[in-house]
Design an enzyme around this catalytic site. Structure first.
Site, PDB file in Angstrom:
ATOM      1  N   LYS A 162       0.845  -1.209   0.000  1.00  0.00           N
ATOM      2  CA  LYS A 162       0.000   0.000   0.000  1.00  0.00           C
ATOM      3  C   LYS A 162       0.876   1.253   0.000  1.00  0.00           C
ATOM      4  O   LYS A 162       0.634   2.193  -0.761  1.00  0.00           O
ATOM      5  CB  LYS A 162      -0.903   0.009   1.249  1.00  0.00           C
ATOM      6  CG  LYS A 162      -1.583   1.353   1.493  1.00  0.00           C
ATOM      7  CD  LYS A 162      -2.272   1.402   2.832  1.00  0.00           C
ATOM      8  CE  LYS A 162      -1.408   1.816   3.964  1.00  0.00           C
ATOM      9  NZ  LYS A 162      -1.356   3.228   4.337  1.00  0.00           N
ATOM     10  N   ASN A 163       1.897   1.265   0.855  1.00  0.00           N
ATOM     11  CA  ASN A 163       2.708   2.485   0.994  1.00  0.00           C
ATOM     12  C   ASN A 163       3.642   2.735  -0.182  1.00  0.00           C
ATOM     13  O   ASN A 163       4.297   3.774  -0.256  1.00  0.00           O
ATOM     14  CB  ASN A 163       3.491   2.463   2.315  1.00  0.00           C
ATOM     15  CG  ASN A 163       2.585   2.732   3.506  1.00  0.00           C
ATOM     16  OD1 ASN A 163       1.407   3.047   3.334  1.00  0.00           O
ATOM     17  ND2 ASN A 163       3.130   2.609   4.706  1.00  0.00           N
ATOM     18  N   CYS A 169      -5.327   8.036   8.980  1.00  0.00           N
ATOM     19  CA  CYS A 169      -5.579   7.478  10.316  1.00  0.00           C
ATOM     20  C   CYS A 169      -5.258   8.509  11.391  1.00  0.00           C
ATOM     21  O   CYS A 169      -4.298   9.277  11.271  1.00  0.00           O
ATOM     22  CB  CYS A 169      -4.738   6.228  10.526  1.00  0.00           C
ATOM     23  SG  CYS A 169      -5.456   4.777   9.754  1.00  0.00           S
ATOM     24  N   ARG A 214       0.520  14.768  12.809  1.00  0.00           N
ATOM     25  CA  ARG A 214       0.969  14.577  11.417  1.00  0.00           C
ATOM     26  C   ARG A 214       1.067  15.897  10.635  1.00  0.00           C
ATOM     27  O   ARG A 214       0.396  16.087   9.613  1.00  0.00           O
ATOM     28  CB  ARG A 214       0.062  13.579  10.695  1.00  0.00           C
ATOM     29  CG  ARG A 214      -0.108  12.292  11.458  1.00  0.00           C
ATOM     30  CD  ARG A 214      -0.881  11.240  10.705  1.00  0.00           C
ATOM     31  NE  ARG A 214      -0.029  10.474   9.808  1.00  0.00           N
ATOM     32  CZ  ARG A 214      -0.450   9.420   9.118  1.00  0.00           C
ATOM     33  NH1 ARG A 214      -1.686   9.032   9.194  1.00  0.00           N
ATOM     34  NH2 ARG A 214       0.375   8.756   8.350  1.00  0.00           N
ATOM     35  N   ASP A 234       4.448   0.973  12.107  1.00  0.00           N
ATOM     36  CA  ASP A 234       3.234   0.298  11.630  1.00  0.00           C
ATOM     37  C   ASP A 234       3.064  -1.096  12.230  1.00  0.00           C
ATOM     38  O   ASP A 234       1.981  -1.673  12.137  1.00  0.00           O
ATOM     39  CB  ASP A 234       3.252   0.196  10.093  1.00  0.00           C
ATOM     40  CG  ASP A 234       2.974   1.538   9.425  1.00  0.00           C
ATOM     41  OD1 ASP A 234       3.087   2.568  10.097  1.00  0.00           O
ATOM     42  OD2 ASP A 234       2.659   1.552   8.232  1.00  0.00           O
ATOM     43  N   ARG A 288      -8.347  -0.123   4.551  1.00  0.00           N
ATOM     44  CA  ARG A 288      -7.466   0.892   3.946  1.00  0.00           C
ATOM     45  C   ARG A 288      -6.165   0.265   3.473  1.00  0.00           C
ATOM     46  O   ARG A 288      -5.581   0.708   2.488  1.00  0.00           O
ATOM     47  CB  ARG A 288      -7.083   1.967   4.977  1.00  0.00           C
ATOM     48  CG  ARG A 288      -8.225   2.676   5.606  1.00  0.00           C
ATOM     49  CD  ARG A 288      -7.663   3.660   6.585  1.00  0.00           C
ATOM     50  NE  ARG A 288      -7.160   4.742   5.782  1.00  0.00           N
ATOM     51  CZ  ARG A 288      -7.402   6.009   6.009  1.00  0.00           C
ATOM     52  NH1 ARG A 288      -8.087   6.354   7.063  1.00  0.00           N
ATOM     53  NH2 ARG A 288      -6.948   6.925   5.231  1.00  0.00           N
TER      54      ARG A 288
HETATM   55  C1  UD1 Z   1       4.310   7.038   6.160  1.00  0.00           C
HETATM   56  C2  UD1 Z   1       3.435   5.821   6.007  1.00  0.00           C
HETATM   57  C3  UD1 Z   1       2.911   5.352   7.368  1.00  0.00           C
HETATM   58  C4  UD1 Z   1       4.084   5.137   8.325  1.00  0.00           C
HETATM   59  C5  UD1 Z   1       4.968   6.378   8.372  1.00  0.00           C
HETATM   60  C6  UD1 Z   1       6.237   6.155   9.201  1.00  0.00           C
HETATM   61  C7  UD1 Z   1       2.448   6.127   3.817  1.00  0.00           C
HETATM   62  C8  UD1 Z   1       1.220   6.373   3.028  1.00  0.00           C
HETATM   63  N1  UD1 Z   1       2.316   6.147   5.145  1.00  0.00           N
HETATM   64  O1  UD1 Z   1       3.485   8.070   6.698  1.00  0.00           O
HETATM   65  O2  UD1 Z   1       2.221   4.117   7.175  1.00  0.00           O
HETATM   66  O3  UD1 Z   1       3.567   4.874   9.614  1.00  0.00           O
HETATM   67  O4  UD1 Z   1       5.391   6.731   7.039  1.00  0.00           O
HETATM   68  O5  UD1 Z   1       6.943   5.069   8.729  1.00  0.00           O
HETATM   69  O6  UD1 Z   1       3.505   5.865   3.269  1.00  0.00           O
HETATM   70  N2  UD1 Z   1       6.407  14.834  10.409  1.00  0.00           N
HETATM   71  C9  UD1 Z   1       6.504  16.185  10.696  1.00  0.00           C
HETATM   72  N3  UD1 Z   1       6.400  17.080   9.656  1.00  0.00           N
HETATM   73  C10 UD1 Z   1       6.226  16.677   8.369  1.00  0.00           C
HETATM   74  C11 UD1 Z   1       6.141  15.310   8.086  1.00  0.00           C
HETATM   75  C12 UD1 Z   1       6.225  14.401   9.131  1.00  0.00           C
HETATM   76  O7  UD1 Z   1       6.658  16.580  11.841  1.00  0.00           O
HETATM   77  O8  UD1 Z   1       6.151  17.545   7.474  1.00  0.00           O
HETATM   78  C13 UD1 Z   1       6.492  13.850  11.519  1.00  0.00           C
HETATM   79  C14 UD1 Z   1       5.172  13.095  11.703  1.00  0.00           C
HETATM   80  O9  UD1 Z   1       4.257  13.809  12.504  1.00  0.00           O
HETATM   81  C15 UD1 Z   1       5.633  11.824  12.347  1.00  0.00           C
HETATM   82  C16 UD1 Z   1       7.011  11.573  11.697  1.00  0.00           C
HETATM   83  O10 UD1 Z   1       7.410  12.829  11.174  1.00  0.00           O
HETATM   84  O11 UD1 Z   1       5.828  12.036  13.720  1.00  0.00           O
HETATM   85  C17 UD1 Z   1       6.993  10.532  10.623  1.00  0.00           C
HETATM   86  O12 UD1 Z   1       6.094  10.923   9.596  1.00  0.00           O
HETATM   87  P1  UD1 Z   1       6.300  10.522   8.065  1.00  0.00           P
HETATM   88  O13 UD1 Z   1       7.567   9.728   7.907  1.00  0.00           O
HETATM   89  O14 UD1 Z   1       6.134  11.739   7.238  1.00  0.00           O
HETATM   90  O15 UD1 Z   1       5.068   9.538   7.828  1.00  0.00           O
HETATM   91  P2  UD1 Z   1       3.984   9.591   6.689  1.00  0.00           P
HETATM   92  O16 UD1 Z   1       4.627   9.866   5.377  1.00  0.00           O
HETATM   93  O17 UD1 Z   1       2.831  10.399   7.123  1.00  0.00           O
END
Ligand code: UD1
Length: 431
Positions: free
Chosen positions: A22-23, A121, A126, A310, A402
């Site tokens: 999915k990711n 979720c 986030r 995850d 999802r």
């Molecule tokens: C992706 C995955 C999700 C997984 C996560 C971490 C997808 C669709 N989802 O989510 O399943 O759990 O990686 O492996 O691929 N953060 C900030 N600012 C930002 C972006 C992120 O502070 O601009 C923080 C987030 O709040 C979180 C951490 O960084 O605490 C990790 O987030 P991120 O790696 O961006 O995860 P996602 O891309 O949302």
């Protein structure tokens, strides 16, 4: 609304085929927006997040169609030649976190974008500040107003971008935009997840020039245009991980086909501590559970190659039935422990404060009426239900759809007793 009705106690045995990730598929679908051509994605499970991304592409003027192919799942034909719009409205963006990945690709294709804040979720705040900082570094003007990100990428330029944190989504967004920015962009401190490498491979198959994904620097030489291709996304390491944890809890012998041992090393190292037996082959993993798993000690979630956040929730279920105490620390998402409240209803013994959980394993846990709190929290409760004495009704399972496709059919084929039923009563979710 639908629920799972699970009767616990059966041992799982047999083969299960792991689906494409999915990711990987979600950012790849966002990447399709950059491509003025047809793309064939092979063997695509109908995760509801994938369907949500297809709706976004269609809103922008693209076409998506499932067609029969040579794999278990249908192939997905994506045609973004007629992309005319550059906005993603709130009603589409709020259903899926990966809607934010379209910001970089819409900007790359249309030079302007208006994208709503994403949904997904409910596992924490986030924020998307790192995505925005990266795009600004590449010359975009970005204004954040009334829940929308308005961006102008007409003065784009290739640059060095240093990420303040190795965010998966920010790395993907910046990679997509930079792939069509003239000149060389280098991303320092990028996320190194296997799905980032997969996105690089997909974009390169479309004619992009990207190298270094999976390391601590990604180099992107911008090209004027991308072309179509046929692509098969990597195997879903989180689905594989979920079945491995099931194997450690209730597995006689489970053979995971189309799984990647190398992408699951952090998990496998912990599972081996529970005294289960694991055999790694090229694209298969075989797990034999032990009659009474021992505690795996501790896990602390971290960016790849650390322990995946995850799989933290499914590990809470395993810890709850292991012999001994386990320590589980969630470092990435501040609200990703809501499943614990549901596990307590099943008789699990867990104490939790500030993202740190101490789990005292019990020989017996009991079926209960519980609620899916988020995608992986749902998987955790399915596993607990399969182990528990008695029956479990798991509500709100739309969240599980999802990111797991036909989970109940796969578990049933392995000997689990789990049925999808219509939920007759009103579900009170107190979160
Ligand atoms: C992706 C995955 C999700 C997984 C996560 C971490 C997808 C669709 N989802 O989510 O399943 O759990 O990686 O492996 O691929 N953060 C900030 N600012 C930002 C972006 C992120 O502070 O601009 C923080 C987030 O709040 C979180 C951490 O960084 O605490 C990790 O987030 P991120 O790696 O961006 O995860 P996602 O891309 O949302």
């Amino acid at each position: 609304m639908e629920s799972f009705y699970i009767v616990g106690g059966n041992k799982l045995e047999g083969e299960v085929e792991i689906d494409p990730a999915k990711n990987s598929l979600l950012p790849i679908l966002a990447g399709c927006i950059l491509v003025d051509d047809e793309i064939l994605l092979e063997n695509v499970p109908k995760y509801s997040d994938v369907i949500a991304m297809c709706k976004i592409l269609e809103h922008l003027g693209g076409k998506t169609k499932f067609v029969s192919g040579k794999y278990k799942n249908e192939d997905l034909l994506v045609d973004c030649r007629d992309i005319v719009y550059s906005d993603v409205p709130n009603e589409l963006a709020c259903s899926v976190r990966s809607s934010i990945f379209t910001l970089g690709s819409i900007l790359g294709r249309k030079k302007i974008a208006k994208v709503s804040y994403p949904g997904g979720c409910d596992i924490g705040l986030r924020p998307i500040d790192i995505h925005i900082a990266g795009l600004k570094q590449l010359g975009c003007k970005v204004v954040d107003k009334n829940g929308y990100i308005y961006a102008d990428g007409s003065k784009r330029r290739a640059e060095d971008v240093m990420l303040s944190f190795s965010s998966v989504g920010a790395t993907e967004n910046i990679m997509m935009f930079a792939s069509v920015c003239k000149g060389q962009t280098r991303i320092f401190n990028p996320a190194r997840e296997p799905e980032i490498v997969d996105l690089q491979n997909f974009l390169n198959k479309c004619g992009a020039k990207i190298s270094g994904a999976g390391s601590n620097m990604i180099v992107i030489d911008g090209v004027p245009k991308l072309h179509g291709c046929c692509y098969h996304a990597i195997s879903d390491r989180i689905e594989a991980g979920t079945f491995l944890i099931a194997g450690a809890m209730v597995g006689k012998e489970i053979v995971l086909k189309n799984a990647s041992p190398k992408d699951n090393q952090a998990l496998i190292a912990k599972l081996l501590k529970t005294t289960c037996k694991i055999k790694e082959e090229n694209d298969r993993i075989i797990i034999k559970g032990s009659p009474r798993p021992q505690s795996f000690g501790e896990i602390e979630t971290a960016v790849y190659p650390g322990f995946p956040t995850d799989l933290q929730a499914p590990m809470c279920s395993l810890a709850s039935v292991c012999d001994g105490y386990s320590l589980i620390i969630e470092n990435l998402f501040e609200a990703r422990l809501k499943h614990i409240g549901e596990l307590l209803k099943m008789g699990c013994d867990i104490r939790c404060k500030n993202g740190v959980c101490i789990v005292k394993g019990r020989d017996k846990i009991y079926g209960a009426d519980v609620i899916t709190t988020d995608l992986r929290g749902g998987a955790c409760l399915v596993l607990a239900g399969l182990y528990a004495e008695g029956y479990t009704t798991l509500n709100n399972i739309e969240l599980i759809d999802r990111g797991y496709f036909k989970l109940e059919e796969k578990l049933t084929a392995l000997g689990g007793e789990i049925k999808r039923i219509k939920c007759e009563k009103k579900v009170y979710n107190c979160y």
